[in-house]
Scaffold this active site. Sequence first.
Site, PDB file in Angstrom:
ATOM      1  N   PHE A 145     -43.515 -20.109  18.555  1.00 34.15           N
ATOM      2  CA  PHE A 145     -42.460 -21.119  18.712  1.00 34.15           C
ATOM      3  C   PHE A 145     -42.558 -22.081  17.535  1.00 34.15           C
ATOM      4  CE2 PHE A 145     -40.435 -25.053  19.746  1.00 34.15           C
ATOM      5  CZ  PHE A 145     -39.236 -24.635  20.289  1.00 34.15           C
ATOM      6  N   ASP A 230     -48.804 -24.397  11.590  1.00 36.13           N
ATOM      7  CA  ASP A 230     -47.871 -25.227  12.358  1.00 36.13           C
ATOM      8  C   ASP A 230     -48.685 -25.987  13.401  1.00 36.13           C
ATOM      9  OD1 ASP A 230     -46.081 -26.378  14.092  1.00 36.13           O
ATOM     10  OD2 ASP A 230     -44.708 -24.674  14.151  1.00 36.13           O
ATOM     11  N   LYS A 259     -44.011 -34.148  16.279  1.00 34.93           N
ATOM     12  CA  LYS A 259     -44.305 -34.641  17.624  1.00 34.93           C
ATOM     13  C   LYS A 259     -45.104 -35.952  17.635  1.00 34.93           C
ATOM     14  CE  LYS A 259     -43.096 -30.672  20.291  1.00 34.93           C
ATOM     15  NZ  LYS A 259     -43.101 -29.305  19.818  1.00 34.93           N
TER      16      LYS A 259
HETATM   17  C1  PLP Z   1     -42.037 -28.551  19.158  1.00 39.38           C
HETATM   18  C2  PLP Z   1     -42.473 -27.603  18.116  1.00 39.38           C
HETATM   19  C3  PLP Z   1     -41.688 -27.363  16.971  1.00 39.38           C
HETATM   20  C4  PLP Z   1     -40.309 -27.962  16.789  1.00 39.38           C
HETATM   21  O1  PLP Z   1     -40.293 -29.345  16.850  1.00 39.38           O
HETATM   22  P1  PLP Z   1     -38.910 -30.116  17.134  1.00 39.38           P
HETATM   23  O2  PLP Z   1     -39.234 -31.559  16.867  1.00 39.38           O
HETATM   24  O3  PLP Z   1     -38.544 -29.862  18.558  1.00 39.38           O
HETATM   25  O4  PLP Z   1     -37.906 -29.568  16.187  1.00 39.38           O
HETATM   26  C5  PLP Z   1     -42.207 -26.527  16.004  1.00 39.38           C
HETATM   27  N1  PLP Z   1     -43.409 -25.948  16.148  1.00 39.38           N
HETATM   28  C6  PLP Z   1     -44.180 -26.144  17.230  1.00 39.38           C
HETATM   29  C7  PLP Z   1     -45.517 -25.475  17.321  1.00 39.38           C
HETATM   30  C8  PLP Z   1     -43.735 -26.957  18.257  1.00 39.38           C
HETATM   31  O5  PLP Z   1     -44.484 -27.124  19.355  1.00 39.38           O
END
Ligand code: PLP
Length: 402
Positions: A145, A230, A259
């Site tokens: 994700f 990520d 986040k």
């Molecule tokens: C939440 C998330 C994203 C995307 O972040 P948004 O602020 O919702 O665009 C990307 N990578 C990971 C691992 C995430 O948990």
Amino acid sequence: MTDLDSRTPGALADAERWTAHNYHPLPVVIADAEGAWVTDVDGKRYLDFLAGYSALNFGHRHPGLIAAAHAQLDRLTLTSRAFVHDQFATFCHSLAQLCGKDLVLPMNTGAEAVETGIKVARKWGYQVKGVPDGQAEIVVAAGNFHGRTTTIISFSTDPEARNDFGPYTPGFTIVPYGDLDALTAAVGPNTVAVLLEPIQGEAGVLVPPTGYFAGVRTLCTAQNVLLIADEIQSGLGRTGKTFAIEHEGVVPDMYLLGKALGGGIVPVSAVAADRAILGVLKPGEHGSTFGGNPLACAVGTEVVRLLETGEFQQRSADLGTRLHTQLNALIGHGIDAVRGRGLWAGVDIDPARLSGRQAVERLADRGILAKDTHGSTIRLAPPLVVTPEEIDHAVAQLAAIL
Ligand SMILES: *Cc1c(COP(=O)(O)O)cnc(C)c1O
């Protein structure tokens, strides 16, 4: 919600009436919050064991973060990057140091950080590695994700995230997560980057086998491929360290952050990497109107300051042990498996007892907010300010619904 005078049903109906149904929220309407607790419109209190998917690592309305935001609101909120403002260098410098990297590129949402990382990796591939024009490949993992843009969902393996949103962006190869042999086979001369979550959150808090990331690091270095971590959900204290990939003793070439970087107040994301990589971008090639704005930088600087003390990482490690010990004791008593690190757990509920959705609905009835994912898995990720007693209470409620 059983109260006939409850404001919740009306507020829920209004939310349904006026929005696209791209979410299926729990029937809770939150009005205010502090620390690890939220209160709904009827005055019922809940322990927040989702913490905004880790955007609220420091809890709701952390006093230091709120003070930084208030002070900045009274001075300057937006300039655009056409001009420099006095909060910009402070934030970028402190975040670069936290990451141990030369440079930072601030954006807003996590998906934008991922998009930025992809663009930088491709440009680096053409300009530095010498990949033929238009041939750059990025290897990603199944079950990933990374966000919701059209390019990012192009390499998702989740049909819900992907179906009916094509045509898809080419240039991505998908391999099983945690399988070093498959990754090694997928890396070729045109591979510019390997993009991975150190722990796959949305997939159910999947922790890769020990040694996987060390192997990925060795492979990437040997093949002149960028390792992009990520850490948008796993980073910034969630797992008991600043970055989840630290547990593997590995330093990536690029961190993607988001986040919690916004302190639960504003969307703040960033890419951090050394000059040899991020330096490929020239004026006009990438940008964002709101990226690196004064309010975001003021809050982000305070977030970095909180992390510099190591206090939150330590809390997550210590309380994470407590959480995992108690959850593991429920295996065989309605729970099939528990995964995770620090204050982050993916819990597989015995599907014969409850679906994930039923589990989080019953937890909400008992004043605990959590989120299901993929069938019978629920995720627990309280703010790092949660107390030992609050963890005990939440696990007791989980045991009760099972
Ligand atoms: C939440 C998330 C994203 C995307 O972040 P948004 O602020 O919702 O665009 C990307 N990578 C990971 C691992 C995430 O948990």
